[in-house]
Write a protein that holds these residues in place. Sequence first.
Motif, PDB file in Angstrom:
ATOM      1  N   VAL A 177       0.846  -1.200   0.000  1.00  0.00           N
ATOM      2  CA  VAL A 177       0.000   0.000   0.000  1.00  0.00           C
ATOM      3  C   VAL A 177       0.880   1.248   0.000  1.00  0.00           C
ATOM      4  CG1 VAL A 177      -1.745   1.299   1.263  1.00  0.00           C
ATOM      5  CG2 VAL A 177      -1.849  -1.201   1.219  1.00  0.00           C
ATOM      6  N   GLU A 178       0.543   2.183  -0.873  1.00  0.00           N
ATOM      7  CA  GLU A 178       1.247   3.471  -0.963  1.00  0.00           C
ATOM      8  C   GLU A 178       0.204   4.581  -0.808  1.00  0.00           C
ATOM      9  OE1 GLU A 178       3.374   6.099  -4.495  1.00  0.00           O
ATOM     10  OE2 GLU A 178       3.253   3.925  -4.686  1.00  0.00           O
ATOM     11  N   ARG A 179       0.568   5.630  -0.069  1.00  0.00           N
ATOM     12  CA  ARG A 179      -0.377   6.719   0.174  1.00  0.00           C
ATOM     13  C   ARG A 179      -0.108   7.887  -0.764  1.00  0.00           C
ATOM     14  NH1 ARG A 179      -0.786   6.931   6.833  1.00  0.00           N
ATOM     15  NH2 ARG A 179      -1.627   4.824   7.079  1.00  0.00           N
ATOM     16  N   ASN A 180      -1.204   8.500  -1.243  1.00  0.00           N
ATOM     17  CA  ASN A 180      -1.118   9.675  -2.114  1.00  0.00           C
ATOM     18  C   ASN A 180      -1.783  10.852  -1.413  1.00  0.00           C
ATOM     19  OD1 ASN A 180      -1.653   7.111  -4.060  1.00  0.00           O
ATOM     20  ND2 ASN A 180      -0.215   8.528  -5.020  1.00  0.00           N
ATOM     21  N   GLU A 181      -1.057  11.956  -1.275  1.00  0.00           N
ATOM     22  CA  GLU A 181      -1.610  13.124  -0.603  1.00  0.00           C
ATOM     23  C   GLU A 181      -2.778  13.704  -1.400  1.00  0.00           C
ATOM     24  OE1 GLU A 181       1.420  15.950   0.152  1.00  0.00           O
ATOM     25  OE2 GLU A 181       2.600  14.622   1.438  1.00  0.00           O
ATOM     26  N   SER A 182      -3.749  14.221  -0.648  1.00  0.00           N
ATOM     27  CA  SER A 182      -4.957  14.738  -1.299  1.00  0.00           C
ATOM     28  C   SER A 182      -4.801  16.172  -1.786  1.00  0.00           C
ATOM     29  CB  SER A 182      -6.147  14.666  -0.331  1.00  0.00           C
ATOM     30  OG  SER A 182      -6.483  13.325  -0.075  1.00  0.00           O
ATOM     31  N   GLU A 208      -4.681  10.854   5.663  1.00  0.00           N
ATOM     32  CA  GLU A 208      -3.996   9.652   5.186  1.00  0.00           C
ATOM     33  C   GLU A 208      -3.949   9.545   3.667  1.00  0.00           C
ATOM     34  OE1 GLU A 208      -5.228   6.112   7.141  1.00  0.00           O
ATOM     35  OE2 GLU A 208      -5.228   7.027   9.125  1.00  0.00           O
ATOM     36  N   GLY A 209      -4.726  10.339   2.976  1.00  0.00           N
ATOM     37  CA  GLY A 209      -4.670  10.337   1.528  1.00  0.00           C
ATOM     38  C   GLY A 209      -5.340   9.117   0.904  1.00  0.00           C
ATOM     39  N   ALA A 210      -5.318   9.059  -0.422  1.00  0.00           N
ATOM     40  CA  ALA A 210      -5.876   7.925  -1.162  1.00  0.00           C
ATOM     41  C   ALA A 210      -4.820   6.837  -1.275  1.00  0.00           C
ATOM     42  CB  ALA A 210      -6.346   8.369  -2.540  1.00  0.00           C
ATOM     43  N   TYR A 211      -5.258   5.591  -1.255  1.00  0.00           N
ATOM     44  CA  TYR A 211      -4.341   4.457  -1.344  1.00  0.00           C
ATOM     45  C   TYR A 211      -4.084   4.085  -2.801  1.00  0.00           C
ATOM     46  CZ  TYR A 211      -4.548   3.120   3.636  1.00  0.00           C
ATOM     47  OH  TYR A 211      -4.421   3.082   4.996  1.00  0.00           O
ATOM     48  N   THR A 212      -2.812   3.808  -3.112  1.00  0.00           N
ATOM     49  CA  THR A 212      -2.446   3.096  -4.331  1.00  0.00           C
ATOM     50  C   THR A 212      -1.994   1.709  -3.902  1.00  0.00           C
ATOM     51  OG1 THR A 212      -1.815   5.045  -5.611  1.00  0.00           O
ATOM     52  CG2 THR A 212      -0.818   2.945  -6.256  1.00  0.00           C
ATOM     53  N   ILE A 213      -2.599   0.680  -4.455  1.00  0.00           N
ATOM     54  CA  ILE A 213      -2.316  -0.697  -4.031  1.00  0.00           C
ATOM     55  C   ILE A 213      -1.663  -1.443  -5.185  1.00  0.00           C
ATOM     56  CG2 ILE A 213      -3.314  -2.851  -3.190  1.00  0.00           C
ATOM     57  CD1 ILE A 213      -5.516  -1.238  -1.894  1.00  0.00           C
ATOM     58  N   HIS A 214      -0.459  -1.956  -4.917  1.00  0.00           N
ATOM     59  CA  HIS A 214       0.299  -2.710  -5.911  1.00  0.00           C
ATOM     60  C   HIS A 214       0.215  -4.203  -5.588  1.00  0.00           C
ATOM     61  CE1 HIS A 214       2.321   0.974  -7.366  1.00  0.00           C
ATOM     62  NE2 HIS A 214       2.343   1.325  -6.090  1.00  0.00           N
ATOM     63  N   MET A 215       0.188  -5.014  -6.624  1.00  0.00           N
ATOM     64  CA  MET A 215       0.381  -6.448  -6.450  1.00  0.00           C
ATOM     65  C   MET A 215       1.876  -6.704  -6.411  1.00  0.00           C
ATOM     66  SD  MET A 215      -0.874  -9.488  -8.984  1.00  0.00           S
ATOM     67  CE  MET A 215       0.013 -11.049  -9.044  1.00  0.00           C
ATOM     68  N   VAL A 216       2.351  -7.413  -5.360  1.00  0.00           N
ATOM     69  CA  VAL A 216       3.776  -7.663  -5.203  1.00  0.00           C
ATOM     70  C   VAL A 216       4.045  -9.160  -5.180  1.00  0.00           C
ATOM     71  CG1 VAL A 216       4.163  -5.498  -3.969  1.00  0.00           C
ATOM     72  CG2 VAL A 216       3.635  -7.577  -2.675  1.00  0.00           C
ATOM     73  N   ASP A 217       5.320  -9.529  -5.424  1.00  0.00           N
ATOM     74  CA  ASP A 217       5.681 -10.938  -5.366  1.00  0.00           C
ATOM     75  C   ASP A 217       6.040 -11.317  -3.931  1.00  0.00           C
ATOM     76  OD1 ASP A 217       8.285 -10.065  -4.892  1.00  0.00           O
ATOM     77  OD2 ASP A 217       8.929 -10.348  -6.964  1.00  0.00           O
ATOM     78  N   ASN A 218       6.480 -12.544  -3.744  1.00  0.00           N
ATOM     79  CA  ASN A 218       6.745 -13.030  -2.394  1.00  0.00           C
ATOM     80  C   ASN A 218       7.979 -12.406  -1.761  1.00  0.00           C
ATOM     81  OD1 ASN A 218       4.506 -14.720  -2.490  1.00  0.00           O
ATOM     82  ND2 ASN A 218       5.659 -16.343  -3.493  1.00  0.00           N
TER      83      ASN A 218
END
Length: 554
Positions: free
Chosen positions: A226-231, A240-250
């Motif tokens: 999870v990465e946060r983006n300032e509003s 806390e801003g909007a979330y950017t959610i990445h799919m990650v490997d193990n």
Amino acid sequence: MLSTFHGLETAKRGLSTQQAGLHTTGHNISNANTEGYSRQRTNMTASDGFPNAAFNRPGIPGQMGTGVEANDVQRVREAFLDVQYRAENNDHGYWDAKHEALYKMEDVMNEPTDDGLTNTMDEFWNALQDLSSDPEDSGARSVVRQRGEALAETFNYKSDSLEQIQSDFGNELSVNEDDINSILYRLDAVNTQIAEVEPHGDLPNDLYDQRDLLVDELSGHINISVERNESGGNAKDSAEGAYTIHMVDNDGEETGIELIDGENLDYNQIALEYADDEAVDAQNPPVTGVSFTNEALVNTDYDTAELTNADGESREAMAIEDFFQSSGSLAAKIEAYGYAEGGAENPDLANVQGDFPEMMAKLDEMITTFAAEFNEVHESGWSLAEINDGEKANDGDGIAFFTFADGANAAQNVRVSDAVRDSTDNIAASAAAEDGEAAEEAFAGDGSNALALANVKDAELDFDGDTTDVQSFYQGVIGEMAVKTNEAERMKDNTGSLLESVKQNRDSVSSVSLDEEMTDMIQFQHAYNAASRSITAVDEMLDRIINQMGIVGR
């Protein structure tokens, strides 16, 4: 000098601020049992002193306090514990789904029990040994036929049951896919609401909780970061801003797949890709890849294929072996159901992998190899019918004991041959072959071939490169399944314990403690009462000044 009404304003601020604290405490108490709720606190700070530094400041001893202010209502949350929880939840989701699949497989194989395949084979061997002692006995021949049919039916049942559970997992995969897409859709909706509220200087704490609860749920299905983006705008520092959610490997490295785009308020959707039904000729076609319908959020070094859905829209498909670099319950269920590597465009359908396909393939290999050897011995012997006719059946080729109906799975389609089912006289119990050569003639009282058939259980057979007897091969299959199940159960328990430990740590920070809230409530109540008493005191002072001073001489 200070204004006469300075004390009233200071006390009024105290009233409103303590009242805000009481309201927040009441909100916490009301949500003590709400799933995912994080306790909130009112951040209080001393208001700016009076007077400000200036040349025309009033001549008073120094800055005087002006009371207290409630800056904002902020939830109590530890981001590090959230990261820990989601990592453990991802591991637990994988092993929980893995254990569920293997446990169901264990139920079907049901070894060792009286109804298991091992016991059924033992009864078949025993019936053949009994027949070798009295090869002309019709009762002994009937028992051999019945035990042979029971053995074939056991293989049929095992394979049918495994395929049915595999089909159930296929349906569960579809439900899982819909759940993930629903979570992603709702996450984007909550993200959008938060992005609309924060620029106005508000903190949508309850929306934060809803979003984090959805992220927790998503982490059980797919490995994410999870990465946060300032509003922007007038958003507070604690926003806390909007979330950017990445799919990650193990290893925690990004795969190039964005599931939620917090900067542009966009989201992705997933779709499992399956092999063509006709190409695999199976009830349950294997998964070949995972596609992502929002092409703008796919930027990956993994092998992907350009696909087009029914509406003609383009989408990217990640090969299944690359998708497995990210763990979670979805990956475990695909592993259980069955998959083919090579990508969505050119899958290796000759080598379908997965817990259920591999177990069914081993059953097929077992019955195919065993039946071939058993039939070879049976065909070399003489049956009562052949002895009476004075010649071998089928132009000298003999009679097969087992046959296979049309179908992809041998274990599902093995049968006792029509000749044996029609007449027990067609069981070849006499004249065992010597040095690989069938006897030229036989007599009815000879049971040597029945004994040779019983000895097939000890024959060294080639099971896809492994040379062993049929019972040892099956014991190896069951042993391997048991080891995998025990390992999955152990990892499920271990990850569950770690998950519970992290959850308790997180709850100790974020959950509502009624004892603590009651203490805060009493504290705010007394502060509110004290501020009220201060207003009363100032009111009495003002009454003295306004109504009782300067009346001399009237």
